[in-house]
Design a protein around this motif. Structure first.
Motif, PDB file in Angstrom:
ATOM      1  N   LEU B 262      24.624  42.776 -75.982  1.00 35.84           N
ATOM      2  CA  LEU B 262      25.106  43.405 -76.895  1.00 35.84           C
ATOM      3  C   LEU B 262      24.182  43.275 -78.084  1.00 35.84           C
ATOM      4  CD1 LEU B 262      29.206  42.723 -76.096  1.00 35.84           C
ATOM      5  CD2 LEU B 262      27.394  45.137 -75.117  1.00 35.84           C
ATOM      6  N   MET B 263      23.187  44.481 -78.462  1.00 36.85           N
ATOM      7  CA  MET B 263      22.479  44.467 -79.536  1.00 36.85           C
ATOM      8  C   MET B 263      22.665  44.245 -80.332  1.00 36.85           C
ATOM      9  SD  MET B 263      19.618  43.914 -77.370  1.00 36.85           S
ATOM     10  CE  MET B 263      18.383  43.224 -78.637  1.00 36.85           C
ATOM     11  N   GLN B 264      24.373  43.946 -80.956  1.00 42.20           N
ATOM     12  CA  GLN B 264      24.884  44.017 -81.537  1.00 42.20           C
ATOM     13  C   GLN B 264      25.029  42.820 -82.944  1.00 42.20           C
ATOM     14  OE1 GLN B 264      26.582  45.811 -79.605  1.00 42.20           O
ATOM     15  NE2 GLN B 264      25.937  47.713 -80.415  1.00 42.20           N
ATOM     16  N   THR B 292      25.128  49.420 -74.647  1.00 40.94           N
ATOM     17  CA  THR B 292      25.868  49.767 -75.596  1.00 40.94           C
ATOM     18  C   THR B 292      25.730  49.882 -76.786  1.00 40.94           C
ATOM     19  OG1 THR B 292      27.597  51.773 -75.727  1.00 40.94           O
ATOM     20  CG2 THR B 292      28.350  49.299 -74.878  1.00 40.94           C
ATOM     21  N   GLY B 293      25.169  51.279 -77.649  1.00 40.69           N
ATOM     22  CA  GLY B 293      25.287  51.174 -78.550  1.00 40.69           C
ATOM     23  C   GLY B 293      25.268  52.259 -79.751  1.00 40.69           C
ATOM     24  N   GLY B 294      24.007  52.000 -80.666  1.00 38.05           N
ATOM     25  CA  GLY B 294      23.468  52.893 -81.442  1.00 38.05           C
ATOM     26  C   GLY B 294      21.892  52.867 -81.321  1.00 38.05           C
ATOM     27  N   GLU B 295      21.532  53.213 -82.783  1.00 42.14           N
ATOM     28  CA  GLU B 295      20.199  52.934 -82.904  1.00 42.14           C
ATOM     29  C   GLU B 295      19.657  52.095 -82.373  1.00 42.14           C
ATOM     30  OE1 GLU B 295      19.179  54.594 -86.624  1.00 42.14           O
ATOM     31  OE2 GLU B 295      20.244  56.408 -86.921  1.00 42.14           O
ATOM     32  N   PHE B 296      19.740  51.226 -82.586  1.00 41.12           N
ATOM     33  CA  PHE B 296      19.212  48.998 -82.336  1.00 41.12           C
ATOM     34  C   PHE B 296      18.960  49.311 -80.525  1.00 41.12           C
ATOM     35  CE2 PHE B 296      19.024  44.723 -82.714  1.00 41.12           C
ATOM     36  CZ  PHE B 296      17.825  44.288 -82.877  1.00 41.12           C
ATOM     37  N   THR B 297      20.291  49.591 -79.966  1.00 35.91           N
ATOM     38  CA  THR B 297      20.285  49.532 -78.770  1.00 35.91           C
ATOM     39  C   THR B 297      19.202  50.657 -78.210  1.00 35.91           C
ATOM     40  OG1 THR B 297      22.664  48.285 -79.340  1.00 35.91           O
ATOM     41  CG2 THR B 297      22.154  49.653 -76.941  1.00 35.91           C
ATOM     42  N   SER B 313      24.981  52.237 -69.961  1.00 32.94           N
ATOM     43  CA  SER B 313      25.961  52.549 -71.243  1.00 32.94           C
ATOM     44  C   SER B 313      27.233  51.472 -71.344  1.00 32.94           C
ATOM     45  CB  SER B 313      26.364  54.241 -72.163  1.00 32.94           C
ATOM     46  OG  SER B 313      26.404  55.360 -71.000  1.00 32.94           O
ATOM     47  N   SER B 314      27.934  51.913 -69.996  1.00 33.52           N
ATOM     48  CA  SER B 314      29.592  51.273 -69.559  1.00 33.52           C
ATOM     49  C   SER B 314      28.973  50.050 -68.558  1.00 33.52           C
ATOM     50  CB  SER B 314      30.356  52.034 -69.464  1.00 33.52           C
ATOM     51  OG  SER B 314      29.666  52.701 -68.081  1.00 33.52           O
TER      52      SER B 314
END
Lengths: 337, 337
Positions: B262-264, B292-297, B313-314
């Motif tokens: 989880l890159m968040q 899973t996530g947005g641009e950074f992911t 993604s899951s």
């Protein structure tokens, strides 16, 4: 028993601007103002899903990571979101209920007013064991939960992606009157796959009225297949979609429409977004989009999502979301009696 | 019967540069050179999937849209890809076989050498009807196909997204010796969900050796949960992942590993890519990533995919891909006898 991460309560309110999330914005984008209220028993789960939603263009009203629930729990938060004006649908990730009976009553109570989609982890005993390490919750019997949620009119998410896929449709689209679905596509293969998924999810392929078929046939090229799935074929432009969609949206035999947009095909331009937005305003019938691809597709996904037209990366996901609309439509009737 | 779109045969060869695809590159990105050979009976389906793959950083060796199969069909193309050096796994979208018996024999023959993942549409009679309008194929009995594919050792994709999800794992990762899977995560919720999915797909949660557990425990903070799922918790950095992964990859009780990133969460930096690439070189054991996530992911997804480390993604998708590896490992043993 270790309760580390989830100790921390995270709150994000897209309307007031309150944001207690630790993750920096370059790592985790914050969603725009939207209609999904999101309660998560796992902070990192919430962060990942919100980051994904933000990038897709899906908005959120409030996000609450309930931590280890010393003061407030999921029951309180459901009550809060029930009365929150901006929240049109509620998404919940839950590992174990703190107050089972109260949760059941609250879910049933809220379902009369707003749809609730809930992902309950811990189906297997292995996962139940993991839950006791993670949040210290008692996961409870999976079968018991399943029955309880069904009775309460809660829509079950079966995996992480379901949670927002289903909530998004419920937050933005009107409920269908029946379960007869029309597919309109510019790619035959995706039309066939959507048909398989609609049937698999227990819905019916709509049989459009003869007049609808004739009206469309009189206005579009003869090589298109005006049936269900309706294959407008690879050279379909926005105008052809408009003719087809306007007709099927008015057809009383059609309860809901899945529109497949393969943006790789050259004839389909960005004005398809206007066509769909205008249809949404004119017809009180659910319309979901299935579109898959790369950057050019992603750009259109964001445009559509910002207009409250949910998009799905596969025919299966679109059909699943349509099924959630059909299911909640029935639930509303059942609970209001 | 209308056979419009699929009349056209499309070919894309990432190695020779041959590209007969009509869609302009701003609409449909072309994948990099890669290891998946892709045969599609629907051109638009192929275009959408390739566009998606290119954006993810997933490469392709050859793509062949077989059109209406006047000269060559899927059987010929399977034979061709069997002997194509760059192709390590074959993905097929099929609406109906032209030569059923020949297809069965070819699939079984190829499966001894390379994995084949096949998405067969037309499970419902409604979809079978749609197929006759689209490609004019006889869809055939779904149950018959299911049995035939199973016997031939073909891996069944059940929806559009499965096709490349499963092929990607098979093209890039070694086959597991058993079905005991280890989960390593920095988010508890995703660890629990991965556990549920592993059990659901009929695999087992690995029980790491006591020595493995002790080795890891001696080197990382005591608040981490060194079990399975192994929750390295929210402040895990690349070094902590390295310690945990290096130990479980060497453990004979572990057949394959699902790594959740989880890159968040702020502690996890981009050097996790190096850690995973180096592990891939040193251990002959499958490793799949769920993130899973947005641009950074998305940035990290592209880095990992380019290094042949499949991302999902899951947790459900990662578990499904791992199951395909387990299944093909068994198939190879069965067919080679």
């Amino acid at each position: 028993m270790r309760i580390i991460g989830p100790n921390v309560i995270g709150i994000f309110d897209a309307y007031s601007g309150v944001d207690t999330i630790f993750s920096p914005r370059y790592r985790q984008k914050r969603p725009d103002q939207g209609a999904i209220g999101f309660i998560s028993q796992s902070g990192a789960f919430g962060a990942a899903v919100m980051d994904w939603a933000a990038t897709q263009g899906i908005g959120v009203s409030k996000f609450i990571s309930i931590g280890n629930r010393i003061d407030v729990d999921e029951v309180d938060m459901l009550k809060y979101l029930e009365n929150d004006r901006e929240t049109k649908a509620i998404a919940v990730y839950l590992e174990g209920a703190k107050r089972g009976r109260a949760l059941f009553h609250m879910l049933r109570h809220v379902a009369k007013k707003k749809p609730v989609v809930l992902l309950k982890s811990g189906e297997s005993s292995e996962a139940q064991h993991a839950i006791s390490s993670h949040t210290g919750s008692l996961a409870g019997e999976a079968a018991l939960y399943k029955g309880m949620l069904k009775q309460a009119g809660t829509i079950a998410a079966l995996c992480s992606e379901d949670l927002f896929d289903l909530s998004n449709a419920l937050a933005h689209q009107p409920l269908p009157r029946g379960d007869t679905i029309q597919v309109v596509t510019n790619g035959g293969g995706f039309g066939v796959l959507a048909t398989d998924s609609i049937v698999k999810y227990g819905m019916k392929m709509a049989k459009p009225d003869r007049k609808t078929i004739e009206k469309i046939k009189s206005k579009i090229p003869a090589y298109a297949s005006v049936a269900n799935p309706m294959d407008l074929v690879g050279d379909a432009d926005s105008e052809r979609y408009k003719i087809a969609l306007d007709a099927v949206m008015q057809d009383k035999n059609v309860s809901g429409v899945i529109v497949i947009l393969l943006m790789q095909l050259s004839a389909l331009e960005t004005d398809i977004v206007n066509v769909l937005v205008s249809l949404k305003k004119r017809h009180e019938k659910p319309l979901l989009v299935c579109t898959t691809g790369g950057e050019f597709t992603a750009m259109h996904v964001r445009m559509l999502e910002k207009e409250g037209i949910p998009t799905y990366s596969s025919p299966k996901k679109a059909a699943h979301a349509m099924k959630a609309l059909v299911e909640y439509s029935r639930t509303r009737k059942r609970l209001s009696i």
